[in-house]
Design a protein around this motif. Structure first.
Motif, PDB file in Angstrom:
ATOM      1  N   GLN A 110       0.835  -1.201   0.000  1.00  0.00           N
ATOM      2  CA  GLN A 110       0.000   0.000   0.000  1.00  0.00           C
ATOM      3  C   GLN A 110       0.877   1.261   0.000  1.00  0.00           C
ATOM      4  O   GLN A 110       1.857   1.350   0.713  1.00  0.00           O
ATOM      5  CB  GLN A 110      -0.896  -0.020   1.238  1.00  0.00           C
ATOM      6  CG  GLN A 110      -1.773   1.173   1.416  1.00  0.00           C
ATOM      7  CD  GLN A 110      -2.565   1.072   2.724  1.00  0.00           C
ATOM      8  OE1 GLN A 110      -2.638   0.029   3.342  1.00  0.00           O
ATOM      9  NE2 GLN A 110      -3.152   2.175   3.123  1.00  0.00           N
ATOM     10  N   VAL A 111       0.523   2.231  -0.823  1.00  0.00           N
ATOM     11  CA  VAL A 111       1.226   3.504  -0.862  1.00  0.00           C
ATOM     12  C   VAL A 111       0.679   4.364   0.286  1.00  0.00           C
ATOM     13  O   VAL A 111      -0.527   4.409   0.516  1.00  0.00           O
ATOM     14  CB  VAL A 111       1.011   4.214  -2.221  1.00  0.00           C
ATOM     15  CG1 VAL A 111       1.683   5.564  -2.235  1.00  0.00           C
ATOM     16  CG2 VAL A 111       1.512   3.328  -3.344  1.00  0.00           C
ATOM     17  N   TYR A 112       1.561   5.039   1.008  1.00  0.00           N
ATOM     18  CA  TYR A 112       1.146   5.824   2.162  1.00  0.00           C
ATOM     19  C   TYR A 112       1.938   7.132   2.202  1.00  0.00           C
ATOM     20  O   TYR A 112       3.016   7.251   1.625  1.00  0.00           O
ATOM     21  CB  TYR A 112       1.354   5.034   3.463  1.00  0.00           C
ATOM     22  CG  TYR A 112       2.784   4.590   3.647  1.00  0.00           C
ATOM     23  CD1 TYR A 112       3.686   5.378   4.358  1.00  0.00           C
ATOM     24  CD2 TYR A 112       3.238   3.407   3.104  1.00  0.00           C
ATOM     25  CE1 TYR A 112       5.005   4.986   4.517  1.00  0.00           C
ATOM     26  CE2 TYR A 112       4.556   3.003   3.253  1.00  0.00           C
ATOM     27  CZ  TYR A 112       5.428   3.796   3.959  1.00  0.00           C
ATOM     28  OH  TYR A 112       6.730   3.410   4.113  1.00  0.00           O
ATOM     29  N   SER A 113       1.364   8.095   2.893  1.00  0.00           N
ATOM     30  CA  SER A 113       2.025   9.395   3.049  1.00  0.00           C
ATOM     31  C   SER A 113       2.476   9.561   4.497  1.00  0.00           C
ATOM     32  O   SER A 113       2.135   8.750   5.364  1.00  0.00           O
ATOM     33  CB  SER A 113       1.052  10.515   2.680  1.00  0.00           C
ATOM     34  OG  SER A 113       0.014  10.584   3.634  1.00  0.00           O
ATOM     35  N   GLY A 114       3.200  10.628   4.740  1.00  0.00           N
ATOM     36  CA  GLY A 114       3.636  10.931   6.101  1.00  0.00           C
ATOM     37  C   GLY A 114       2.458  11.169   7.032  1.00  0.00           C
ATOM     38  O   GLY A 114       2.483  10.763   8.198  1.00  0.00           O
ATOM     39  N   GLN A 115       1.401  11.820   6.505  1.00  0.00           N
ATOM     40  CA  GLN A 115       0.201  12.072   7.313  1.00  0.00           C
ATOM     41  C   GLN A 115      -0.483  10.759   7.700  1.00  0.00           C
ATOM     42  O   GLN A 115      -0.962  10.606   8.825  1.00  0.00           O
ATOM     43  CB  GLN A 115      -0.780  12.971   6.546  1.00  0.00           C
ATOM     44  CG  GLN A 115      -0.327  14.391   6.397  1.00  0.00           C
ATOM     45  CD  GLN A 115      -0.263  15.126   7.731  1.00  0.00           C
ATOM     46  OE1 GLN A 115      -0.772  14.661   8.755  1.00  0.00           O
ATOM     47  NE2 GLN A 115       0.378  16.273   7.731  1.00  0.00           N
ATOM     48  N   GLU A 116      -0.532   9.833   6.764  1.00  0.00           N
ATOM     49  CA  GLU A 116      -1.136   8.532   7.063  1.00  0.00           C
ATOM     50  C   GLU A 116      -0.311   7.792   8.111  1.00  0.00           C
ATOM     51  O   GLU A 116      -0.870   7.155   9.004  1.00  0.00           O
ATOM     52  CB  GLU A 116      -1.261   7.692   5.791  1.00  0.00           C
ATOM     53  CG  GLU A 116      -2.320   8.205   4.836  1.00  0.00           C
ATOM     54  CD  GLU A 116      -2.315   7.462   3.520  1.00  0.00           C
ATOM     55  OE1 GLU A 116      -3.413   7.114   3.055  1.00  0.00           O
ATOM     56  OE2 GLU A 116      -1.219   7.233   2.966  1.00  0.00           O
TER      57      GLU A 116
ATOM     58  N   LEU B 121       9.200   2.097   7.879  1.00  0.00           N
ATOM     59  CA  LEU B 121       8.239   2.783   7.012  1.00  0.00           C
ATOM     60  C   LEU B 121       8.552   4.283   6.907  1.00  0.00           C
ATOM     61  O   LEU B 121       8.431   4.868   5.836  1.00  0.00           O
ATOM     62  CB  LEU B 121       6.809   2.579   7.546  1.00  0.00           C
ATOM     63  CG  LEU B 121       6.250   1.157   7.454  1.00  0.00           C
ATOM     64  CD1 LEU B 121       4.945   1.048   8.206  1.00  0.00           C
ATOM     65  CD2 LEU B 121       6.084   0.744   6.000  1.00  0.00           C
ATOM     66  N   ALA B 122       8.959   4.881   8.005  1.00  0.00           N
ATOM     67  CA  ALA B 122       9.314   6.314   7.975  1.00  0.00           C
ATOM     68  C   ALA B 122      10.562   6.525   7.131  1.00  0.00           C
ATOM     69  O   ALA B 122      10.659   7.494   6.392  1.00  0.00           O
ATOM     70  CB  ALA B 122       9.516   6.831   9.399  1.00  0.00           C
ATOM     71  N   TRP B 123      11.510   5.607   7.250  1.00  0.00           N
ATOM     72  CA  TRP B 123      12.748   5.709   6.472  1.00  0.00           C
ATOM     73  C   TRP B 123      12.457   5.609   4.969  1.00  0.00           C
ATOM     74  O   TRP B 123      13.095   6.261   4.154  1.00  0.00           O
ATOM     75  CB  TRP B 123      13.734   4.628   6.900  1.00  0.00           C
ATOM     76  CG  TRP B 123      15.056   4.751   6.224  1.00  0.00           C
ATOM     77  CD1 TRP B 123      15.507   4.017   5.184  1.00  0.00           C
ATOM     78  CD2 TRP B 123      16.088   5.680   6.531  1.00  0.00           C
ATOM     79  NE1 TRP B 123      16.748   4.420   4.823  1.00  0.00           N
ATOM     80  CE2 TRP B 123      17.140   5.453   5.634  1.00  0.00           C
ATOM     81  CE3 TRP B 123      16.224   6.694   7.475  1.00  0.00           C
ATOM     82  CZ2 TRP B 123      18.315   6.184   5.650  1.00  0.00           C
ATOM     83  CZ3 TRP B 123      17.393   7.423   7.496  1.00  0.00           C
ATOM     84  CH2 TRP B 123      18.412   7.177   6.587  1.00  0.00           C
ATOM     85  N   ALA B 124      11.459   4.799   4.620  1.00  0.00           N
ATOM     86  CA  ALA B 124      11.091   4.629   3.211  1.00  0.00           C
ATOM     87  C   ALA B 124      10.503   5.909   2.622  1.00  0.00           C
ATOM     88  O   ALA B 124      10.550   6.118   1.410  1.00  0.00           O
ATOM     89  CB  ALA B 124      10.097   3.480   3.061  1.00  0.00           C
ATOM     90  N   LEU B 125       9.953   6.758   3.483  1.00  0.00           N
ATOM     91  CA  LEU B 125       9.398   8.037   3.004  1.00  0.00           C
ATOM     92  C   LEU B 125      10.489   9.056   2.656  1.00  0.00           C
ATOM     93  O   LEU B 125      10.247   9.967   1.886  1.00  0.00           O
ATOM     94  CB  LEU B 125       8.485   8.653   4.071  1.00  0.00           C
ATOM     95  CG  LEU B 125       7.131   8.008   4.238  1.00  0.00           C
ATOM     96  CD1 LEU B 125       6.375   8.659   5.391  1.00  0.00           C
ATOM     97  CD2 LEU B 125       6.312   8.104   2.977  1.00  0.00           C
ATOM     98  N   VAL B 126      11.654   8.879   3.253  1.00  0.00           N
ATOM     99  CA  VAL B 126      12.735   9.865   3.047  1.00  0.00           C
ATOM    100  C   VAL B 126      13.352   9.723   1.682  1.00  0.00           C
ATOM    101  O   VAL B 126      13.434   8.827   1.000  1.00  0.00           O
ATOM    102  CB  VAL B 126      13.825   9.690   4.125  1.00  0.00           C
ATOM    103  CG1 VAL B 126      14.967  10.639   3.888  1.00  0.00           C
ATOM    104  CG2 VAL B 126      13.223   9.924   5.486  1.00  0.00           C
TER     105      VAL B 126
END
Length: 151
Positions: A40-46, A146-151
């Motif tokens: 699933q694609v997710y954003s920082g807000q999610e 998961l947070a690291w993947a957003l960076v």
């Protein structure tokens, strides 16, 4: 000497149930509330929303486990206060709640079946508390990934 163990039974039941439910909810991502599923694609807000859901779950868990833990303190310092030689500290109850029912039962020299019941319950409490700690470590590592993947 006969002392009413109702607070002990209440603590054992609520602790065992809640300490099994909480890790299951985190490990199995019940309802998809705690982290994104699969690819699933997710954003920082999610991601922050997932963390908020875990914080709410943690608060509910703390209340459900905390109140019976306070009742153990009542049992120790109110119900058991007139028992000669019975000395347990509040810190020992808070840091090792699984041992208090066993110590209390052994000290009162209750029937063998009651001793076995509290020993088994104490072992289950210890294991389920360990599951809670491991589920929180698992969740923290998963969220860091998961947070690291957003960076």
């Amino acid at each position: 000497m006969k002392k009413n163990p109702i607070l002990l039974y209440l603590f054992e039941a609520t602790n065992i149930i809640s300490c099994l439910v909480f890790p299951c909810m985190l490990f199995f991502n019940i309802g998809g509330w705690f982290y994104p599923s699969g690819s699933q694609v997710y954003s920082g807000q999610e991601l922050l929303g997932y963390i908020k859901n875990v914080a709410i779950l943690g608060a509910v868990f703390t209340v459900i486990v905390g109140i019976p833990l306070l009742l153990l303190l009542v049992d120790c310092f109110v119900i058991m206060r007139d028992v000669k030689g019975f000395r347990v500290s509040a810190l020992s109850i808070i840091t090792a709640p699984a041992s208090y029912p066993i110590i209390r039962t052994e000290f009162l020299e209750e029937k063998k079946a009651v001793r076995k019941l509290h020993t088994v319950a104490g072992a289950i409490i210890f294991i389920s508390n360990s599951l809670v700690i491991s589920s929180l470590a698992y969740y923290f590592m998963k969220m860091m990934k998961l947070a690291w993947a957003l960076v």
